[in-house]
Design an enzyme around this catalytic site. Structure first.
Site, PDB file in Angstrom:
ATOM      1  N   PHE A  44      32.304  45.843  34.802  1.00 40.54           N
ATOM      2  CA  PHE A  44      32.553  45.898  36.248  1.00 40.54           C
ATOM      3  C   PHE A  44      33.818  45.161  36.661  1.00 40.54           C
ATOM      4  O   PHE A  44      34.357  45.404  37.743  1.00 40.54           O
ATOM      5  CB  PHE A  44      31.349  45.296  37.021  1.00 40.54           C
ATOM      6  N   LYS A  83      32.545  56.275  30.456  1.00 43.10           N
ATOM      7  CA  LYS A  83      31.348  55.864  31.196  1.00 43.10           C
ATOM      8  C   LYS A  83      31.674  54.606  31.996  1.00 43.10           C
ATOM      9  O   LYS A  83      31.865  53.530  31.462  1.00 43.10           O
ATOM     10  CB  LYS A  83      30.165  55.583  30.262  1.00 43.10           C
ATOM     11  N   GLU A  95      28.249  51.090  36.655  1.00 44.80           N
ATOM     12  CA  GLU A  95      27.516  51.580  37.830  1.00 44.80           C
ATOM     13  C   GLU A  95      27.753  50.685  39.046  1.00 44.80           C
ATOM     14  O   GLU A  95      27.429  51.067  40.163  1.00 44.80           O
ATOM     15  CB  GLU A  95      26.024  51.722  37.497  1.00 44.80           C
ATOM     16  N   SER A 113      29.935  42.619  27.864  1.00 40.73           N
ATOM     17  CA  SER A 113      29.362  41.349  27.394  1.00 40.73           C
ATOM     18  C   SER A 113      29.046  41.410  25.890  1.00 40.73           C
ATOM     19  O   SER A 113      28.884  42.496  25.317  1.00 40.73           O
ATOM     20  CB  SER A 113      28.083  41.048  28.183  1.00 40.73           C
ATOM     21  N   CYS A 140      37.511  38.061  31.688  1.00 38.32           N
ATOM     22  CA  CYS A 140      37.228  37.665  30.304  1.00 38.32           C
ATOM     23  C   CYS A 140      38.311  36.737  29.784  1.00 38.32           C
ATOM     24  O   CYS A 140      38.165  36.132  28.734  1.00 38.32           O
ATOM     25  CB  CYS A 140      37.146  38.894  29.411  1.00 38.32           C
ATOM     26  N   GLU A 143      29.027  31.713  28.459  1.00 37.49           N
ATOM     27  CA  GLU A 143      29.947  32.335  29.416  1.00 37.49           C
ATOM     28  C   GLU A 143      29.222  32.415  30.766  1.00 37.49           C
ATOM     29  O   GLU A 143      28.205  33.096  30.893  1.00 37.49           O
ATOM     30  CB  GLU A 143      30.318  33.745  28.953  1.00 37.49           C
TER      31      GLU A 143
HETATM   32  P1  NAD Z   1      27.928  44.465  30.577  1.00 39.02           P
HETATM   33  O1  NAD Z   1      27.898  44.221  29.119  1.00 39.02           O
HETATM   34  O2  NAD Z   1      26.715  44.140  31.374  1.00 39.02           O
HETATM   35  O3  NAD Z   1      28.261  46.006  30.876  1.00 39.02           O
HETATM   36  C1  NAD Z   1      29.328  46.657  30.228  1.00 39.02           C
HETATM   37  C2  NAD Z   1      29.007  48.142  30.117  1.00 39.02           C
HETATM   38  O4  NAD Z   1      27.847  48.306  29.285  1.00 39.02           O
HETATM   39  C3  NAD Z   1      28.677  48.798  31.455  1.00 39.02           C
HETATM   40  O5  NAD Z   1      29.248  50.077  31.473  1.00 39.02           O
HETATM   41  C4  NAD Z   1      27.157  48.857  31.464  1.00 39.02           C
HETATM   42  O6  NAD Z   1      26.672  49.952  32.196  1.00 39.02           O
HETATM   43  C5  NAD Z   1      26.810  49.002  29.992  1.00 39.02           C
HETATM   44  N1  NAD Z   1      25.530  48.382  29.644  1.00 39.02           N
HETATM   45  C6  NAD Z   1      24.956  47.304  30.226  1.00 39.02           C
HETATM   46  N2  NAD Z   1      23.792  47.012  29.631  1.00 39.02           N
HETATM   47  C7  NAD Z   1      23.624  47.916  28.643  1.00 39.02           C
HETATM   48  C8  NAD Z   1      22.617  48.128  27.651  1.00 39.02           C
HETATM   49  N3  NAD Z   1      21.542  47.343  27.576  1.00 39.02           N
HETATM   50  N4  NAD Z   1      22.765  49.142  26.786  1.00 39.02           N
HETATM   51  C9  NAD Z   1      23.832  49.955  26.855  1.00 39.02           C
HETATM   52  N5  NAD Z   1      24.834  49.796  27.760  1.00 39.02           N
HETATM   53  C10 NAD Z   1      24.729  48.791  28.645  1.00 39.02           C
HETATM   54  O7  NAD Z   1      29.213  43.681  31.154  1.00 39.02           O
HETATM   55  P2  NAD Z   1      29.648  43.474  32.663  1.00 39.02           P
HETATM   56  O8  NAD Z   1      28.726  42.490  33.300  1.00 39.02           O
HETATM   57  O9  NAD Z   1      29.866  44.763  33.328  1.00 39.02           O
HETATM   58  O10 NAD Z   1      31.088  42.806  32.453  1.00 39.02           O
HETATM   59  C11 NAD Z   1      31.279  41.438  32.230  1.00 39.02           C
HETATM   60  C12 NAD Z   1      31.407  41.132  30.751  1.00 39.02           C
HETATM   61  O11 NAD Z   1      32.487  41.869  30.187  1.00 39.02           O
HETATM   62  C13 NAD Z   1      31.751  39.672  30.484  1.00 39.02           C
HETATM   63  O12 NAD Z   1      30.994  39.229  29.380  1.00 39.02           O
HETATM   64  C14 NAD Z   1      33.226  39.704  30.152  1.00 39.02           C
HETATM   65  O13 NAD Z   1      33.678  38.644  29.343  1.00 39.02           O
HETATM   66  C15 NAD Z   1      33.315  41.002  29.431  1.00 39.02           C
HETATM   67  N6  NAD Z   1      34.685  41.509  29.410  1.00 39.02           N
HETATM   68  C16 NAD Z   1      35.361  41.431  28.239  1.00 39.02           C
HETATM   69  C17 NAD Z   1      36.676  41.843  28.185  1.00 39.02           C
HETATM   70  C18 NAD Z   1      37.453  41.754  26.903  1.00 39.02           C
HETATM   71  O14 NAD Z   1      38.481  42.391  26.828  1.00 39.02           O
HETATM   72  N7  NAD Z   1      37.016  41.008  25.909  1.00 39.02           N
HETATM   73  C19 NAD Z   1      37.293  42.366  29.335  1.00 39.02           C
HETATM   74  C20 NAD Z   1      36.559  42.458  30.513  1.00 39.02           C
HETATM   75  C21 NAD Z   1      35.243  42.021  30.534  1.00 39.02           C
END
Ligand code: NAD
Length: 499
Positions: A151, A175, A178, A228, A283, A382
């Protein structure tokens, strides 16, 4: 009041999802639902993958120069619509308008990188590897690729992926998160306006059901994930188990070291932007500052306190706002529980941002903890919010050990005037992206972005040449023409040394 229903874009058409779950999209500055979308089911996702697969044959045969022409037009359209795109980001994410425009600009740089895709796909050629024998490489499209995005960067992170993948001749299923779907959908409309054939980029919004279809569908050849660590690790393991190429860029706990010789005013300004910008939801945010020496720590905290306490917090469209809300009520509650835990474990809360909690909107003000120790959850985890931990150490070696021992290794920085210390740090630190007097060392588009340790699974960084390599498969051709053919059968491998 009726709420606007968004739709997915598959095969160039707007379509509804059918998973039966409606995702509410909030304006986090007000805590109000502003849009909704019904997520895609496994079947809808399978359909999007099939559409991408059908488009592959034609698209992979389009010359790189023609693909680059679309990127040139796309670039112009993104620039023309950058205010509109930034507005969509700010509305759904809550970050300030300037910050949102900044991320559109960073994504745009990847599109600009892709305008030179014919150069990036140039191959190596070796003449006369043996008598009359030449060898050369081709980088060919890998097939249907998929991207799963978080997000916190609704424009930049998707643009790390699909422009590179499709410029390399692949088709793509994106994808979106949401929580923030509108900007990614608008970017998809714009690339079609730029001339991309229908079916090459298909953009869907969904949850685990959609992701699990991507992970198991045999037509998907490569998956880029940003999000994450627990989800990324799952995607890496499942995707790899299903023989897909996977890059999963994950969570972080970025440390900045402040040495006693650092310019404290510059360090203070750098910390304020890097820890509290985008409400800490980056991140690459700095969430830990390790200060070498108590005297330096005392001075730095005195310099930070008034600036943290006076951060201007509010909605993205209020003048002069420096920090917006966090993404959701759940996120706000999680951050508050970390603040409680820090206090209970004995860290000193020097600035308490809980005073900024408002009735409406998911706000938390900047929080500053001193005397944090490595066993505390506010240090290990984090938090993804505007909470900064100061850890005090006596020596540079202790500081380096802390950075290297942490499970995450996304970004880090050192603030010092001493070249020897900086050089030692850059060569010995176990982190993927390193700044010297730069607090957020996000690589520009022609370099590649990626962490180490549990911040990245799959070993491949994103965009730049690493991105081109990820989205292509290497073919090596060895050829000889009749005039170079020797008489008689050969029973050993030819070598240049035989000639
Ligand atoms: P998230 O892991 O909750 O969601 C990321 C994606 O995975 C979304 O599209 C979500 O719909 C999907 N998702 C969520 N739960 C899932 C599951 N159980 N099974 C399958 N798919 C699932 O992350 P977020 O809260 O949207 O974003 C924040 C996180 O992203 C932080 O941990 C941040 O550090 C990380 N991030 C990392 C980078 C990087 O380049 N390393 C860059 C931006 C964000």
């Amino acid at each position: 009041m009726s709420i606007n229903r968004l739709q997915h874009i598959i095969g160039g058409n707007k379509v509804s999802g059918s998973c039966g779950r409606i995702f509410d999209v909030y304006n986090p500055a007000k805590g109000e639902i502003i849009r909704q979308i019904e997520g895609v089911s496994a079947k809808d996702t399978e359909n999007a993958i099939q559409v991408a697969s059908n488009a592959l044959q034609n698209w992979s045969q389009v010359t790189p120069s023609k693909r680059a022409q679309i990127m040139f037009t796309y670039r112009e359209l993104i620039i023309k619509h950058s205010d509109e795109l930034a507005e969509l980001i700010s509305q759904e994410h809550g970050k300030t308008f300037d910050d949102a425009k900044g991320e559109v600009g960073r994504g745009l740089e990847v599109v600009e990188y892709c305008t030179a895709i014919n150069n990036h796909l140039k191959s190596d050629f070796s003449a006369d590897v043996s008598t009359g024998i030449d060898s050369h490489n081709l980088r060919q499209p890998i097939g249907v690729c998929a991207g799963i995005v978080p997000f916190n960067f609704p424009a930049m992170v998707p643009m790390w992926m699909y422009p590179v993948a499709i410029s390399c001749g692949n088709t793509f299923v994106l994808k979106l998160s949401e929580k923030v779907p509108s900007c990614g959908l608008r970017l998809t409309e714009l690339i079609h306006e730029a001339g991309l054939p229908a079916g090459v980029l298909n953009t869907i919004v969904g949850d685990k059901e959609a992701v699990d279809e991507i992970l198991t569908n045999p037509q998907v050849r490569a998956i880029s994930f940003v999000g994450s660590t627990p989800v990324g690790e799952y995607i890496y393991q499942e995707g790899s188990r299903n023989n897909k190429r996977v890059q999963a860029l994950c969570g972080a706990k970025n440390h900045m070291i402040v040495m006693p010789d650092a310019d404290l005013e510059q360090s203070t300004d750098a910390i304020i932007g890097a820890a509290y910008g985008s409400a800490g939801e980056r991140c690459m945010a700095i969430s830990v500052v390790i200060v070498v020496g108590d005297e330096t720590a005392d001075k730095l905290i005195e310099s930070l306190k008034p600036k943290v306490a006076s951060l201007k917090i509010g909605a993205y469209d209020e003048p002069g706002v420096e920090m917006g809300p966090v993404i959701s009520k759940q996120s706000q509650e999680k951050i508050l529980s970390y603040i409680e835990s820090g206090i209970n474990e004995g860290a000193e809360l020097k600035v308490d941002g809980r005073s900024e909690i408002k009735k409406d909107g998911f706000y938390i003000g900047g929080c500053l903890f001193d005397k944090v120790t490595p066993n505390m959850p506010i240090y290990t985890d984090e938090i993804f919010g505007p909470v900064l931990s100061i850890v005090r150490v006596s020596t540079y070696d202790e500081a380096l050990t802390l950075v290297n021992d942490h499970e995450y290794g996304n970004g880090t920085a050192i603030f010092t005037r001493d070249g020897d210390t900086a050089r030692h740090f850059t060569s010995h630190v176990k982190v993927g992206m390193v700044g010297v007097n730069i607090p957020i060392p996000v690589p520009v588009a022609m370099h590649s972005f990626g962490g180490w340790k549990r911040s990245l699974f799959g070993g491949s960084s994103i965009h730049g040449m690493e991105g081109v390599r990820f989205y292509t498969q290497l073919k090596t051709i060895t050829s000889r023409w009749p005039s170079g053919i020797r008489k008689g059968a050969q029973f050993h491998f030819e070598s240049g040394k035989d000639a």
